[in-house]
Design a protein around this motif. Structure first.
Motif, mmCIF file in Angstrom:
data_model
loop_
_atom_site.group_PDB
_atom_site.id
_atom_site.type_symbol
_atom_site.label_atom_id
_atom_site.label_comp_id
_atom_site.label_asym_id
_atom_site.label_seq_id
_atom_site.Cartn_x
_atom_site.Cartn_y
_atom_site.Cartn_z
ATOM 1 N N LEU A 105 42.414 -50.418 21.622
ATOM 2 C CA LEU A 105 42.490 -49.472 20.605
ATOM 3 C C LEU A 105 43.867 -48.830 20.676
ATOM 4 N N ALA A 106 44.217 -48.587 22.077
ATOM 5 C CA ALA A 106 45.590 -47.986 22.156
ATOM 6 C C ALA A 106 46.911 -48.835 21.766
ATOM 7 N N GLU A 107 46.719 -50.242 21.790
ATOM 8 C CA GLU A 107 47.598 -50.939 21.278
ATOM 9 C C GLU A 107 47.716 -50.585 19.683
ATOM 10 N N HIS A 108 46.660 -50.129 19.046
ATOM 11 C CA HIS A 108 46.637 -49.965 17.625
ATOM 12 C C HIS A 108 46.955 -48.594 17.251
ATOM 13 N N GLY A 109 47.337 -47.824 18.292
ATOM 14 C CA GLY A 109 47.737 -46.387 18.149
ATOM 15 C C GLY A 109 46.403 -45.374 18.130
ATOM 16 N N PHE A 110 45.390 -45.899 18.578
ATOM 17 C CA PHE A 110 44.265 -44.882 18.932
ATOM 18 C C PHE A 110 44.370 -44.389 20.080
ATOM 19 N N ASP A 111 44.102 -43.032 20.445
ATOM 20 C CA ASP A 111 43.811 -42.421 21.802
ATOM 21 C C ASP A 111 42.629 -42.263 22.009
ATOM 22 N N LEU A 112 42.296 -41.582 23.166
ATOM 23 C CA LEU A 112 40.734 -41.457 23.762
ATOM 24 C C LEU A 112 40.146 -40.569 22.687
ATOM 25 N N GLU A 113 40.622 -39.461 22.059
ATOM 26 C CA GLU A 113 39.779 -38.694 21.253
ATOM 27 C C GLU A 113 39.490 -39.704 19.918
ATOM 28 N N ASP A 114 40.446 -40.410 19.375
ATOM 29 C CA ASP A 114 40.238 -41.281 18.291
ATOM 30 C C ASP A 114 38.938 -42.334 18.607
ATOM 31 N N ALA A 115 39.062 -42.709 20.045
ATOM 32 C CA ALA A 115 37.822 -43.742 20.315
ATOM 33 C C ALA A 115 36.508 -42.995 20.406
ATOM 34 N N TRP A 116 36.621 -41.582 20.697
ATOM 35 C CA TRP A 116 35.364 -40.819 20.695
ATOM 36 C C TRP A 116 34.770 -40.754 19.393
ATOM 37 N N ASP A 117 35.749 -40.380 18.440
ATOM 38 C CA ASP A 117 35.334 -40.228 16.951
ATOM 39 C C ASP A 117 34.768 -41.587 16.562
ATOM 40 N N ILE A 118 35.674 -42.721 16.774
ATOM 41 C CA ILE A 118 34.779 -44.062 16.295
ATOM 42 C C ILE A 118 33.535 -44.084 17.211
ATOM 43 N N ALA A 119 33.322 -43.915 18.050
ATOM 44 C CA ALA A 119 32.108 -44.143 18.764
ATOM 45 C C ALA A 119 31.297 -43.308 18.099
ATOM 46 N N GLY A 120 31.350 -41.960 17.951
ATOM 47 C CA GLY A 120 30.398 -40.927 17.463
ATOM 48 C C GLY A 120 29.871 -41.370 16.251
ATOM 49 N N ILE A 121 30.805 -41.784 15.357
ATOM 50 C CA ILE A 121 30.182 -42.114 13.816
ATOM 51 C C ILE A 121 29.522 -43.290 14.013
ATOM 52 N N ALA A 122 29.993 -44.363 14.820
ATOM 53 C CA ALA A 122 28.980 -45.459 14.824
ATOM 54 C C ALA A 122 27.579 -45.202 15.426
ATOM 55 N N ALA A 123 27.676 -44.370 16.503
ATOM 56 C CA ALA A 123 26.364 -43.790 17.030
ATOM 57 C C ALA A 123 25.409 -43.157 16.094
ATOM 58 N N PHE A 124 26.135 -41.978 15.597
ATOM 59 C CA PHE A 124 25.154 -41.073 14.630
ATOM 60 C C PHE A 124 24.707 -41.925 13.693
ATOM 61 N N PHE A 125 25.633 -42.824 12.960
ATOM 62 C CA PHE A 125 25.058 -43.488 11.750
ATOM 63 C C PHE A 125 23.931 -44.568 12.038
ATOM 64 N N GLY A 126 23.919 -45.042 13.390
ATOM 65 C CA GLY A 126 22.928 -45.854 14.054
ATOM 66 C C GLY A 126 21.757 -45.171 13.695
ATOM 67 N N LEU A 127 21.406 -43.993 14.307
ATOM 68 C CA LEU A 127 20.221 -42.970 14.150
ATOM 69 C C LEU A 127 20.242 -42.831 12.326
ATOM 70 N N SER A 128 21.236 -42.609 11.594
ATOM 71 C CA SER A 128 21.080 -42.374 10.360
ATOM 72 C C SER A 128 20.291 -43.848 9.688
ATOM 73 N N ASN A 129 20.929 -44.900 9.928
ATOM 74 C CA ASN A 129 20.401 -46.154 9.367
ATOM 75 C C ASN A 129 18.970 -46.345 9.624
ATOM 76 N N ARG A 130 18.613 -46.028 10.938
ATOM 77 C CA ARG A 130 17.428 -46.299 11.358
ATOM 78 C C ARG A 130 16.336 -45.431 10.746
ATOM 79 N N MET A 131 16.624 -44.164 10.744
ATOM 80 C CA MET A 131 15.858 -43.077 10.034
ATOM 81 C C MET A 131 15.771 -43.602 8.389
ATOM 82 N N ALA A 132 16.809 -43.878 7.706
ATOM 83 C CA ALA A 132 16.889 -44.416 6.342
ATOM 84 C C ALA A 132 15.768 -45.535 6.136
ATOM 85 N N ASN A 133 15.889 -46.554 7.072
ATOM 86 C CA ASN A 133 14.849 -47.705 6.866
ATOM 87 C C ASN A 133 13.806 -47.478 7.207
#
Length: 193
Positions: A148-176
């Motif tokens: 991620l760092a090679e592509h310009g993402f810092d630790l806070e960006d990684a947290w954002d990416i992970a947070g969105i992926a994890a949150f929508f895992g919840l959302s996807n499961r509840m929607a299903n």
């Protein structure tokens, strides 16, 4: 076909007039802005406390400033929702991605297979990480952060990416689980961009 033939949820959906004031106000604001009420708001209103918590976290992840554009945040939602087989989120957030990216082709490509989409190497690295978080977070390690760092993402960006992926895992499961049905309005939204 009526909504009786295709209900928007297998759980009870409260009438707008029965909802707590704060939830009704939020839903009416969304309706005024978009011209319709996305079914996710109606379905989740079944449990008001969870509705409030869900949308507070959603807004904290999706509406914040940062190194990820709003379109990239939607790409994460669409790509992870695809692998989680969430029809509602792929359709709804695919429409939002078309609007935010101003590119209907990219949105549809990401919705089907981001690895073949006409996206940047940076966005592909972002989505690779998001999918790893979504599907096998226990395997995330230092090499993933280095890439991620090679592509310009810092630790806070990684947290954002992970947070969105994890949150929508919840959302996807509840929607299903709720059998949340995508609004018809989403299908044609922003197709002429």
């Amino acid at each position: 076909m009526s909504t009786q033939d295709h209900p928007i949820s297998r759980f009870p959906v409260p009438e707008l007039s029965e909802m707590p004031d704060d939830i009704r106000t939020r839903i009416e604001a969304v309706q005024e802005k978009s011209g319709f009420i996305p079914n996710v708001f109606l379905v989740l209103a079944h449990r008001p406390e969870e509705f409030r918590a869900f949308f507070a976290y959603h807004d904290a992840l999706m509406d914040k400033p940062g190194n990820l554009t709003k379109a990239e945040r939607e790409m994460i939602v669409v790509a992870t929702s695809n692998v989680n087989q969430c029809q509602y989120c792929v359709v709804a957030h695919g429409a939002i991605l078309r609007i935010r990216a101003k590119d209907a082709l990219i949105a549809d490509q990401v919705a089907i297979n981001y690895r073949k989409a006409d996206i940047t190497p940076r966005q592909k690295a972002m989505l690779d990480f998001a999918l790893k978080v979504s599907q096998s977070a226990q395997e995330v390690g230092d090499a993933d952060f280095a890439l991620l760092a090679e592509h310009g993402f810092d630790l806070e960006d990684a947290w954002d990416i992970a947070g969105i992926a994890a949150f929508f895992g919840l959302s996807n499961r509840m929607a299903n689980v709720t059998s949340m049905r995508p609004n018809a309005e989403f299908f044609n939204m922003a197709r002429d961009i």
